[in-house]
Structures are given as structure tokens and as C-alpha cells.
Design a protein around this motif. Structure first.
Motif, PDB file in Angstrom:
ATOM      1  N   GLU A   9       4.985   2.714   5.100  1.00 41.57           N
ATOM      2  CA  GLU A   9       4.972   4.164   5.527  1.00 41.57           C
ATOM      3  C   GLU A   9       3.555   4.303   5.878  1.00 41.57           C
ATOM      4  OE1 GLU A   9       6.491   6.912   2.603  1.00 41.57           O
ATOM      5  OE2 GLU A   9       8.678   6.367   3.108  1.00 41.57           O
ATOM      6  N   ARG A  10       2.502   3.688   5.400  1.00 39.83           N
ATOM      7  CA  ARG A  10       1.168   3.834   5.539  1.00 39.83           C
ATOM      8  C   ARG A  10       0.643   3.264   6.922  1.00 39.83           C
ATOM      9  NH1 ARG A  10      -2.763   3.777   0.724  1.00 39.83           N
ATOM     10  NH2 ARG A  10      -1.247   5.463   0.164  1.00 39.83           N
ATOM     11  N   ASP A  44       0.914  -1.153  -0.050  1.00 40.52           N
ATOM     12  CA  ASP A  44      -0.012   0.005  -0.005  1.00 40.52           C
ATOM     13  C   ASP A  44       0.790   1.241   0.080  1.00 40.52           C
ATOM     14  OD1 ASP A  44       0.872  -0.647   2.521  1.00 40.52           O
ATOM     15  OD2 ASP A  44      -0.661   0.722   3.407  1.00 40.52           O
ATOM     16  N   ALA A  45       2.039   1.216   0.136  1.00 42.85           N
ATOM     17  CA  ALA A  45       3.121   2.221   0.296  1.00 42.85           C
ATOM     18  C   ALA A  45       4.464   1.565   0.380  1.00 42.85           C
ATOM     19  CB  ALA A  45       2.777   2.957   1.782  1.00 42.85           C
ATOM     20  N   GLY A 102       2.537   5.546  10.637  1.00 44.81           N
ATOM     21  CA  GLY A 102       3.566   4.982   9.599  1.00 44.81           C
ATOM     22  C   GLY A 102       4.683   4.065  10.366  1.00 44.81           C
TER      23      GLY A 102
END
Length: 360
Positions: free
Chosen positions: A53-54, A35-36, A76
Motif C-alpha cells: 500500500e505504500r 513496509d506496509a 499505493g
């Protein structure tokens, strides 16, 4: 259990698996989309765990890439998680540490640190060490209970490194210092501090009676673990960006920088080891800036850069052996397993698989 359970394998930040056979022919085995941006992965017995990070923590089957579970941390996750037989430990940028069941992804305990987290966790002999904006805290791994917090004048950066007997913990701080703490049942004692030229760029590395630190002013220092006295300083005109990886038996240190080089020095005087026609060279030139700490499988140094290239470099003669493009920039540090390299790229996790036969 896996042999790569925290950042750069162990609390000494060795980053080395010399027991493996050399990667000869390397190819992508699978890729999963995240997702990141992914952090550095770690390995359980049959799962690979990585945060983003998400704020999501993922566990994937190491062989099939099937997602086993995802845990939403709520903030995060730049810090590399830690895997043990009984728990996965993860921490958010805001300073929340969680223990999670490695089989189900269910929460076990939660502890809030005194300040936002500034670096990856370390785990040694049942105890977690967390560097944050207020200093360094030690937590009991079983319960999450905070054993002690040592306050520092500036944030702890680059993640702690812990001596093999857990007696001493080494950290860099944002006021351009390296600190050695003596751990115990009560409050820790600060044994020594040593100045650096800049802020420590990544976790220190403990090897052969020395602690190696690289900073953002371009200095690589080798300090005596007992006294903090310097053995050598190797200086460049730009910033170091990774943790140092040391092969004491070869007398060699590898460290990445934003000049696009994997710098190679000896461990006695800090002299360059890569020879050119007329002069010694900085090291091995790559295609882009290096943010991923070098790791070693057998006699091959594996290192990635911001262009998405992953390289295999001989640990003895520094020749380029192979190169793979994973299609996205790599900033996290790969995890090494037998015949596999798990590479965190921007928005994805890639497994590279290798054979040891160079004849084909």
C-alpha cells in the motif's frame, strides 16, 4: 516460467492447480517483513513479486527470501502485479502502469491511464487490460501503447477476466452491472450487460461456459458467457467479499463472505453442497471475515481469513484438513506453487511449505 503469474493464476481467474499433490502437513518456511500491507503475490520462474500500500514493489527469491530488488512506484499498489518472462507489470492506485525488468528491477516503460485504477490488471496474449474510474483500457504489453479505451458510466471494479481466446473481456462496474466486451484491433464492442444485486466484490471467474460474479449485496450469479443470461443466483443475508473459485469437474463453487463462511454451492442450480444433520449448511465456518479469494492445490481448497488463519479444506467432502496461523490478518489472495503457498499478511509475506505424506 511459473504457473501463477497474475491474480488467481490466469486471466480467467481460475485460482486452481489440480495438477499438484494435496498439501498434507503444512508449516511456515520463511517470513519477510514489508513496509506496509501486502497485496496478492505472483510468481516468476524463481522469484515472488508483491506490492504494498505504500507503493513499493518487491521481488524476493522464492527459496531463500533474499530481496532481489525493490521498485518505488510513487503511489499505493493495491492492484496485483503481473509477471512474464520479459517484464513485470505493476499499476498504482493513481493510474500509472509500469513495465519493469524482472531480473534487475529497472524500468522499461510507463503509461498513464485516463483515470485512477480501480482494480487489478489482466494479461492475455500480449495485451494488458486495466479497469479504472473511466472504464476499461487495453495496452500493448511490449510498448505500453494504449490500444483502446472503452468508457463506462461507472467505474470498473473487481478487475477484468479474459476468455481463453482473448476474444471477450468481462468486467463488473460500480453501477451494479457485469459487462462483456468483444476485443479486436479497433474499438471494442459491448456484447451484453447483465444486472447484479450489488457492486461486484472481486474479479469475475470464467469456467465451463459461464462467468461467475459475487457482489456486496450477497448474490452469487452464474451467467452464460455468450449471452449474459443467468444460470442461477445464490443469495445470502450478508456481503460476498471474494472472487468465486470454480471446480467444474466437481460441480462446485467456493466463495468467501463477511459472515466468516467459505460458501459452497453446486454449479447447476446454486444449491448448498455442505450437509448438516437436518439441513444443508452455508459452507465451511472459519474464524473470521474472508477477504482472501479461495485457491486450490490438488484436492485442497486453501483459504485465509481476517484473524490470520490459513485453512486447508477438502474440495470433495469439505472437511477441514489443516490450519496454520500466520500471525497477521490476510486480505490478499495467496499464490500457489509446487509444495508452497505464498501468503500476503498485514505487513509481511509468508511462505508455507507442505509435504504430501499424511502418515507422519
Amino acid at each position: 516460467m511459473s504457473d501463477w503469474t497474475q491474480f488467481k493464476r490466469d486471466p480467467q481467474r481460475s485460482g486452481v492447480r489440480r495438477d499438484l499433490e494435496d498439501p498434507a502437513r503444512v508449516a511456515e518456511s520463511w517470513t519477510v517483513e514489508l513496509d506496509a500491507v501486502a497485496g496478492s503475490p505472483v510468481l516468476g520462474r524463481d522469484a515472488v513479486v508483491v506490492g504494498t500500500e505504500r507503493g513499493n514493489l518487491y521481488a524476493f527469491d522464492r527459496e531463500t527470501a533474499r530481496r532481489r530488488w525493490v521498485f518505488e512506484m510513487g503511489d499505493g499498489i493495491d492492484a496485483t502485479p503481473i509477471v512474464t518472462v520479459e517484464r513485470v507489470y505493476a499499476a498504482t492506485d493513481a493510474g500509472t502502469v509500469r513495465a519493469i525488468d524482472p531480473g534487475t528491477g529497472d524500468p522499461i516503460w510507463r503509461t498513464d491511464l485516463p483515470a485512477p485504477l480501480e482494480s487489478a490488471l489482466a494479461f492475455a496474449d500480449g495485451r494488458l487490460y486495466a479497469g479504472h474510474a473511466a472504464g476499461l483500457s487495453a495496452l500493448e504489453g511490449e510498448t505500453g501503447e494504449r490500444v483502446w479505451t472503452h468508457e463506462t458510466d461507472a467505474s470498473v471494479v473487481g478487475a477484468p477476466a479474459v476468455a481463453p481466446d482473448r476474444r471477450r473481456v468481462y468486467v463488473g462496474t460500480a453501477d451494479e452491472r457485469v459487462r462483456c466486451l468483444e476485443d479486436g484491433d479497433g474499438a471494442p464492442e459491448e456484447v451484453w450487460t447483465a444486472p447484479t444485486d450489488g457492486v461486484v466484490a472481486a474479479p469475475p471467474t470464467i469456467a465451463d461456459g459461464r462467468v461467475y460474479v459475487a457482489d456486496d449485496d450477497g448474490a452469487l450469479l452464474a451467467l452464460d458467457t455468450e449471452t449474459g443470461q443467468p444460470w442461477f443466483s445464490y443469495d445470502i443475508d450478508t456481503a460476498f467479499t471474494t472472487s468465486a473459485t470454480v471446480l467444474p469437474e466437481e460441480g462446485t463453487t467456493f466463495v468467501g463472505a463477511d459472515d466468516g463462511y467459505l460458501h459452497v454451492t453446486d454449479t447447476r442450480f446454486g444449491r448448498r453442497k455442505v450437509r448438516g444433520w437436518l439441513f444443508s449448511r452455508k459452507g465451511v465456518e472459519l474464524d473470521g471475515e474472508v477477504r482472501s479469494s479461495p485457491v486450490v492445490a490438488g484436492d485442497t481448497v486453501c483459504v485465509a481469513d481476517a484473524t490470520g488463519s490459513v485453512y486447508g479444506v477438502s474440495a470433495t467432502d469439505y472437511d477441514l484438513r489443516w490450519h496454520v496461523d500466520v500471525g497477521a490478518p490476510v486480505a490478499g489472495t495467496p499464490a500457489v506453487a509446487s509444495n508452497h503457498l505464498y501468503v500476503p499478511a498485514e505487513g509481511r509475506l509468508v511462505r508455507l511449505e507442505w509435504t504430501t505424506d499424511r502418515s507422519r
